[in-house]
Write a protein that holds these residues in place. Structure first.
Motif, PDB file in Angstrom:
ATOM      1  N   ASP A   1       0.869  -1.265   0.120  1.00 27.16           N
ATOM      2  CA  ASP A   1      -0.019  -0.087   0.056  1.00 27.16           C
ATOM      3  C   ASP A   1       0.956   1.484  -0.022  1.00 27.16           C
ATOM      4  O   ASP A   1       0.397   2.396   0.297  1.00 27.16           O
ATOM      5  CB  ASP A   1      -1.063   0.039   1.175  1.00 27.16           C
ATOM      6  N   GLY A   2       2.247   1.092  -0.308  1.00 25.01           N
ATOM      7  CA  GLY A   2       2.971   2.173  -0.401  1.00 25.01           C
ATOM      8  C   GLY A   2       3.587   2.667   0.855  1.00 25.01           C
ATOM      9  O   GLY A   2       4.299   3.623   0.912  1.00 25.01           O
ATOM     10  N   VAL A   3       3.412   1.895   1.935  1.00 24.03           N
ATOM     11  CA  VAL A   3       3.924   1.956   3.172  1.00 24.03           C
ATOM     12  C   VAL A   3       5.094   1.111   3.601  1.00 24.03           C
ATOM     13  O   VAL A   3       4.776   0.003   3.620  1.00 24.03           O
ATOM     14  CB  VAL A   3       2.637   2.341   4.120  1.00 24.03           C
ATOM     15  N   PHE A   4       6.164   1.480   4.093  1.00 23.79           N
ATOM     16  CA  PHE A   4       7.093   0.691   4.494  1.00 23.79           C
ATOM     17  C   PHE A   4       7.042   0.577   6.190  1.00 23.79           C
ATOM     18  O   PHE A   4       6.809   1.617   6.758  1.00 23.79           O
ATOM     19  CB  PHE A   4       8.656   1.479   4.369  1.00 23.79           C
ATOM     20  N   ARG A   5       6.996  -0.509   6.850  1.00 23.45           N
ATOM     21  CA  ARG A   5       6.717  -0.861   8.370  1.00 23.45           C
ATOM     22  C   ARG A   5       7.737  -1.581   8.555  1.00 23.45           C
ATOM     23  O   ARG A   5       8.310  -2.728   8.172  1.00 23.45           O
ATOM     24  CB  ARG A   5       5.419  -1.562   8.360  1.00 23.45           C
ATOM     25  N   LEU A   6       8.330  -1.191   9.894  1.00 22.83           N
ATOM     26  CA  LEU A   6       9.417  -1.749  10.688  1.00 22.83           C
ATOM     27  C   LEU A   6       8.977  -1.782  11.793  1.00 22.83           C
ATOM     28  O   LEU A   6       9.045  -0.435  12.576  1.00 22.83           O
ATOM     29  CB  LEU A   6      11.014  -1.022  10.542  1.00 22.83           C
ATOM     30  N   ARG A   7       8.610  -2.709  12.799  1.00 24.88           N
ATOM     31  CA  ARG A   7       8.121  -2.856  13.931  1.00 24.88           C
ATOM     32  C   ARG A   7       9.053  -3.514  15.009  1.00 24.88           C
ATOM     33  O   ARG A   7       9.432  -4.729  14.513  1.00 24.88           O
ATOM     34  CB  ARG A   7       6.633  -3.520  13.997  1.00 24.88           C
ATOM     35  N   MET A   8       9.325  -3.205  16.136  1.00 25.47           N
ATOM     36  CA  MET A   8      10.091  -3.984  17.128  1.00 25.47           C
ATOM     37  C   MET A   8       9.370  -3.992  18.141  1.00 25.47           C
ATOM     38  O   MET A   8       8.969  -3.105  18.941  1.00 25.47           O
ATOM     39  CB  MET A   8      11.328  -2.886  17.388  1.00 25.47           C
ATOM     40  N   ASP A   9       9.316  -5.183  18.819  1.00 27.17           N
ATOM     41  CA  ASP A   9       8.312  -5.514  20.280  1.00 27.17           C
ATOM     42  C   ASP A   9       9.366  -6.283  21.228  1.00 27.17           C
ATOM     43  O   ASP A   9      10.417  -6.869  20.774  1.00 27.17           O
ATOM     44  CB  ASP A   9       7.262  -6.603  19.716  1.00 27.17           C
ATOM     45  N   ASN A  10       9.223  -5.538  22.304  1.00 28.99           N
ATOM     46  CA  ASN A  10       9.808  -6.233  23.462  1.00 28.99           C
ATOM     47  C   ASN A  10       8.806  -7.040  24.194  1.00 28.99           C
ATOM     48  O   ASN A  10       7.651  -6.868  24.221  1.00 28.99           O
ATOM     49  CB  ASN A  10      10.264  -5.132  24.323  1.00 28.99           C
ATOM     50  N   VAL A  11       9.570  -8.345  24.658  1.00 32.51           N
ATOM     51  CA  VAL A  11       8.487  -9.115  25.404  1.00 32.51           C
ATOM     52  C   VAL A  11       9.245  -9.422  26.680  1.00 32.51           C
ATOM     53  O   VAL A  11      10.238  -9.822  27.154  1.00 32.51           O
ATOM     54  CB  VAL A  11       8.669 -10.750  24.514  1.00 32.51           C
ATOM     55  N   VAL A  12       8.226  -8.955  27.568  1.00 37.32           N
ATOM     56  CA  VAL A  12       8.758  -8.771  29.067  1.00 37.32           C
ATOM     57  C   VAL A  12       8.462 -10.100  29.599  1.00 37.32           C
ATOM     58  O   VAL A  12       7.415 -10.766  29.318  1.00 37.32           O
ATOM     59  CB  VAL A  12       7.842  -8.019  29.855  1.00 37.32           C
ATOM     60  N   PRO A  13       9.505 -10.899  30.237  1.00 35.55           N
ATOM     61  CA  PRO A  13       9.179 -12.351  30.814  1.00 35.55           C
ATOM     62  C   PRO A  13       8.380 -12.233  31.851  1.00 35.55           C
ATOM     63  O   PRO A  13       8.347 -11.381  32.841  1.00 35.55           O
ATOM     64  CB  PRO A  13      10.798 -12.868  31.066  1.00 35.55           C
ATOM     65  N   GLU A  14       7.580 -13.298  32.120  1.00 37.13           N
ATOM     66  CA  GLU A  14       6.731 -13.679  33.238  1.00 37.13           C
ATOM     67  C   GLU A  14       7.631 -13.719  34.698  1.00 37.13           C
ATOM     68  O   GLU A  14       7.038 -13.188  35.583  1.00 37.13           O
ATOM     69  CB  GLU A  14       5.996 -14.944  33.257  1.00 37.13           C
TER      70      GLU A  14
END
Length: 151
Positions: A119-132
């Protein structure tokens, strides 16, 4: 890495950042440059953004995938790693998407997702996962999300 061919070139847009899931996202200007190397076997994604307190930052993700869609990447960011890169592994999905992850600091996890643009949009996502073990019930949250358009 032909699957990321739609990303080749220069991009500009915005980056949203937060350190913890309860923090408000802070938005800054961002740029991205995507190129290919090693005969198209590797994609290099260089990006800039600005931390709300620490100022201008830059990062680079170099990713490759085999014929079965198994991906490996080397990633470094001037704010996130001091010093040295992280090695991430994951998959290159048929929908022109790359999903990568690595553990750090024991049982914390960092995830990076790159979406090929339709759709003409570049996406770069970074998620952090907090441990239990650190804080139960938090799990994954988006720490950075860069969206950009050509130009």
């Amino acid at each position: 890495m032909a699957m990321l061919a739609n990303l080749l070139g220069q991009w500009s847009g915005a980056n949203d950042f937060r350190l913890m899931p309860t923090d408000t996202m802070e938005t800054s200007a961002a740029t991205v440059t995507v190129s290919f190397g090693a005969g198209g076997n590797l994609a290099s994604i260089g990006y800039t953004w600005s931390h709300p307190a620490d100022g201008p930052q830059q990062g680079m993700l170099v990713v490759g995938a085999d014929a079965d869609g198994q991906a490996q990447a080397l990633w470094s960011d001037t704010w996130h790693q001091k010093p040295g890169p992280s090695v991430l592994t994951g998959t290159a999905l048929p929908g022109a998407q790359v999903e990568l992850s690595a553990t750090y600091a024991g049982d914390w996890e960092w995830r990076i997702m790159v979406d090929d643009t339709v759709d003409g949009v570049f996406r770069l996502r970074m998620d952090n996962v907090v441990p239990e073990s650190y804080k139960p019930g938090v799990g994954a949250y988006t720490a950075m999300e860069l969206t950009a358009h050509r130009g």
